[in-house]
Design a protein around this motif. Sequence first.
Motif, mmCIF file in Angstrom:
data_model
loop_
_atom_site.group_PDB
_atom_site.id
_atom_site.type_symbol
_atom_site.label_atom_id
_atom_site.label_comp_id
_atom_site.label_asym_id
_atom_site.label_seq_id
_atom_site.Cartn_x
_atom_site.Cartn_y
_atom_site.Cartn_z
ATOM 1 N N LEU B 255 0.784 -1.238 0.000
ATOM 2 C CA LEU B 255 0.000 0.000 0.000
ATOM 3 C C LEU B 255 0.818 1.293 0.000
ATOM 4 N N VAL B 256 1.993 1.267 0.581
ATOM 5 C CA VAL B 256 2.752 2.517 0.752
ATOM 6 C C VAL B 256 3.077 3.150 -0.600
ATOM 7 N N SER B 257 2.899 4.463 -0.680
ATOM 8 C CA SER B 257 3.275 5.199 -1.877
ATOM 9 C C SER B 257 4.667 5.794 -1.644
ATOM 10 N N TRP B 258 5.681 5.092 -2.079
ATOM 11 C CA TRP B 258 7.042 5.543 -1.824
ATOM 12 C C TRP B 258 7.374 6.837 -2.562
ATOM 13 N N ASP B 259 6.685 7.083 -3.657
ATOM 14 C CA ASP B 259 6.890 8.355 -4.382
ATOM 15 C C ASP B 259 6.523 9.528 -3.488
ATOM 16 N N VAL B 260 5.384 9.404 -2.838
ATOM 17 C CA VAL B 260 4.930 10.477 -1.956
ATOM 18 C C VAL B 260 5.895 10.627 -0.783
ATOM 19 N N VAL B 261 6.341 9.507 -0.236
ATOM 20 C CA VAL B 261 7.264 9.562 0.901
ATOM 21 C C VAL B 261 8.548 10.271 0.482
ATOM 22 N N SER B 262 9.039 9.936 -0.717
ATOM 23 C CA SER B 262 10.251 10.580 -1.240
ATOM 24 C C SER B 262 10.072 12.080 -1.400
ATOM 25 N N SER B 263 8.943 12.488 -1.934
ATOM 26 C CA SER B 263 8.768 13.930 -2.154
ATOM 27 C C SER B 263 8.583 14.666 -0.839
ATOM 28 N N ARG B 264 7.994 14.010 0.138
ATOM 29 C CA ARG B 264 7.899 14.637 1.471
ATOM 30 C C ARG B 264 9.286 14.815 2.067
ATOM 31 N N LEU B 265 10.148 13.831 1.854
ATOM 32 C CA LEU B 265 11.511 13.922 2.383
ATOM 33 C C LEU B 265 12.253 15.083 1.720
ATOM 34 N N GLU B 266 12.037 15.210 0.435
ATOM 35 C CA GLU B 266 12.699 16.297 -0.297
ATOM 36 C C GLU B 266 12.310 17.651 0.291
ATOM 37 N N ILE B 267 11.017 17.813 0.533
ATOM 38 C CA ILE B 267 10.521 19.066 1.112
ATOM 39 C C ILE B 267 11.103 19.264 2.505
ATOM 40 N N ALA B 268 11.154 18.185 3.282
ATOM 41 C CA ALA B 268 11.658 18.269 4.654
ATOM 42 C C ALA B 268 13.123 18.690 4.660
ATOM 43 N N MET B 269 13.900 18.131 3.739
ATOM 44 C CA MET B 269 15.330 18.459 3.695
ATOM 45 C C MET B 269 15.535 19.892 3.230
ATOM 46 N N GLU B 270 14.700 20.312 2.303
ATOM 47 C CA GLU B 270 14.772 21.689 1.820
ATOM 48 C C GLU B 270 14.456 22.659 2.941
ATOM 49 N N ARG B 271 13.460 22.318 3.715
ATOM 50 C CA ARG B 271 13.079 23.145 4.870
ATOM 51 C C ARG B 271 14.222 23.220 5.873
ATOM 52 N N ALA B 272 14.850 22.085 6.128
ATOM 53 C CA ALA B 272 15.960 22.049 7.085
ATOM 54 C C ALA B 272 17.120 22.894 6.575
ATOM 55 N N ALA B 273 17.386 22.807 5.274
ATOM 56 C CA ALA B 273 18.485 23.585 4.689
ATOM 57 C C ALA B 273 18.195 25.072 4.779
ATOM 58 N N GLU B 274 16.953 25.431 4.516
ATOM 59 C CA GLU B 274 16.556 26.830 4.587
ATOM 60 C C GLU B 274 16.708 27.355 6.000
ATOM 61 N N ARG B 275 16.321 26.554 6.965
ATOM 62 C CA ARG B 275 16.465 26.944 8.366
ATOM 63 C C ARG B 275 17.925 27.140 8.734
ATOM 64 N N ALA B 276 18.745 26.218 8.238
ATOM 65 C CA ALA B 276 20.178 26.310 8.550
ATOM 66 C C ALA B 276 20.747 27.603 7.964
ATOM 67 N N ARG B 277 20.305 27.942 6.742
ATOM 68 C CA ARG B 277 20.774 29.194 6.114
ATOM 69 C C ARG B 277 20.311 30.393 6.917
ATOM 70 N N GLU B 278 19.065 30.365 7.335
ATOM 71 C CA GLU B 278 18.526 31.480 8.125
ATOM 72 C C GLU B 278 19.300 31.627 9.424
ATOM 73 N N LYS B 279 19.624 30.503 10.017
ATOM 74 C CA LYS B 279 20.359 30.529 11.293
ATOM 75 C C LYS B 279 21.745 31.123 11.067
ATOM 76 N N ASP B 280 22.409 30.737 9.995
ATOM 77 C CA ASP B 280 23.739 31.272 9.687
ATOM 78 C C ASP B 280 23.666 32.771 9.466
ATOM 79 N N THR B 281 22.669 33.199 8.710
ATOM 80 C CA THR B 281 22.495 34.628 8.424
ATOM 81 C C THR B 281 22.273 35.386 9.714
ATOM 82 N N LYS B 282 21.458 34.832 10.558
ATOM 83 C CA LYS B 282 21.131 35.502 11.826
ATOM 84 C C LYS B 282 22.369 35.623 12.694
ATOM 85 N N GLU B 283 23.137 34.546 12.774
ATOM 86 C CA GLU B 283 24.348 34.572 13.612
ATOM 87 C C GLU B 283 25.353 35.571 13.071
ATOM 88 N N GLU B 284 25.427 35.613 11.745
ATOM 89 C CA GLU B 284 26.337 36.562 11.113
ATOM 90 C C GLU B 284 25.925 37.992 11.425
#
Lengths: 254, 309
Positions: B255-284
């Motif tokens: 039943l699992v839709s691995w395509d959907v799981v993969s795309s959710r992971l992509e979004i999650a990683m993008e979000r994490a990367a964006e947060r990391a960039r924001e954190k770096d900018t803020k610290e700077e």
Amino acid sequence: MSLLVDPCCCKTTLTSSRFFGIPTSAMSMRAVFAKNKTRGLGFGLRQVRAMQTVTLPDLDYDFSALEPTINGEIMQIHHQKHHRAYVTNYNKALEQLEEAIGKGDSSKVVGLQGAIKFNGGGHVNHSIFWKNLAPKKDGGGEAPHQSLGWAIDTSFGSLDNLMKKINADGAALQGSGWVWLAYDKELKNLKVETTPNQDPLITKGQNLVPLLGIDVWEHAYYLQYQNMRPDYLKNIWDVINWKYASQVYKKESA
Amino acid sequence: MHGAVIASLSPSTSSSSSSLYPALIPFSGCISLTRQCKTHKVTRRRRAASITAQIELKPPPYSLNSLEPHMSSQTLEYHWGRHHKNHVEGLNRQIVGTELDAVSLEDIITVSYNRGNPLPAFNNASQIWNHDFFWNSMKPDGGGHPSGVLLELIERDFGSYESMLKEFKHAALNQFGSGWVWLAYKANKLDVGNAVNPFPSEKDNKLVVAKTPNAINPLVWDYSPILAIDLWEHAYCLDHENRREEYISIFMEKLVSWDVVSSRLEIAMERAAERAREKDTKEENEHTQGDDEGEEMYLDSENEDSEAE
């Protein structure tokens, strides 16, 4: 010494005993937690049964005897599959516990507590539940009289009020669990309690004795009532065995 | 389709403006910030739907009989048509005319979780989200194996797909009672403000398996769920009686839709990367604006060895 597990309250007690006149307290801890068979070690010294396993109790009525309130299919699956699984898994957990204690593996002992509480609780709760139900021809649905009847009126105003409270609390319980009519041995009064999952009533207070428990896990009603738990609760009063609840109340309040 | 739509619960975003629940000032501040900084939030979050006055009952992305024989149409009719629907109707009744009326579902969840003492709207809100997420986690002719980045991360964080599966099943069989099991991407601060983070910071930017009781979901820990299985009995008792293990196996294999799981992971990683960039900018920014004291602290934290000399 032997370790007994009371299936009705999950209390474990160590009892002293003598065998051939030899006080068994002299035996080693390893002997105390021996396998669930007595082993002959020769004359004079014998390991006594320790971890007592449990068995699936029989129902006092046929699976279809509670119809139309609870249909036969539910009763059969509930008893033969769900309760049997609790019994099997509880016994398995007890065996593993015995082995862990024998090895002195404290981490494992602690790690098993979840499975013991869940499956042991499931066995305790369901054993009470089957007694709480009876076909109409055997008194199911007949209101409690005498001491329990008076106690209910005193604590809740009327049986109707009690039923409303149990129905409301049972319907509001989120997820899985039980709703109980409890007798508090210390305060000498009745109260309505709920417990989550398979937690037995005693987890809400050591002084609480279950008079009546209603299973509100979905498996107790889903095949017949689907998501209409309030309807199940409204109807179940037709098959509640107040005679059993009265017996327990008389014994505990004496 | 739901991506990693999660409100940030960083205390630094709190404000003292318009308090919805006086006891929850940090979180009402979060809602206010969402309204004030909507354009900013949109760049970081992807929403399945814009904020609406009423929560919708969204159908699964397939017909109710198309998961047969692995999940019966009867199960879906009851599960979506009654349980999920009741949650939607219940929540709409609870929020109508209140400040939650125009707030996203995710915000309702994170606010009403209330550090483990949930407010009345939590159960319905969370279960709506959970069920939407669950339907989208499955598809007709699903199952098989994950691939690509998802498989790489599974192998990195669990050793192998089989190990992940084993841990997932173990969690599901040890969720005593109703609840959910999740595969989630954890990339957050340890202190998520509104909840006790169950996994330590060593698990940051990793996939984790988590189980939750009743309606709780990993949004409250600021995680990004990528897969979920519903362990309430109504999800499987019609098809499997009490055989939860059988249900879990069929879910994963068929039943699992691995395509959907993969795309959710992509979004999650993008979000994490964006947060990391924001954190770096803020610290700077903090570093360049900081006064002497601030610079001293910065230097101290960087050059502890020099203190010891």
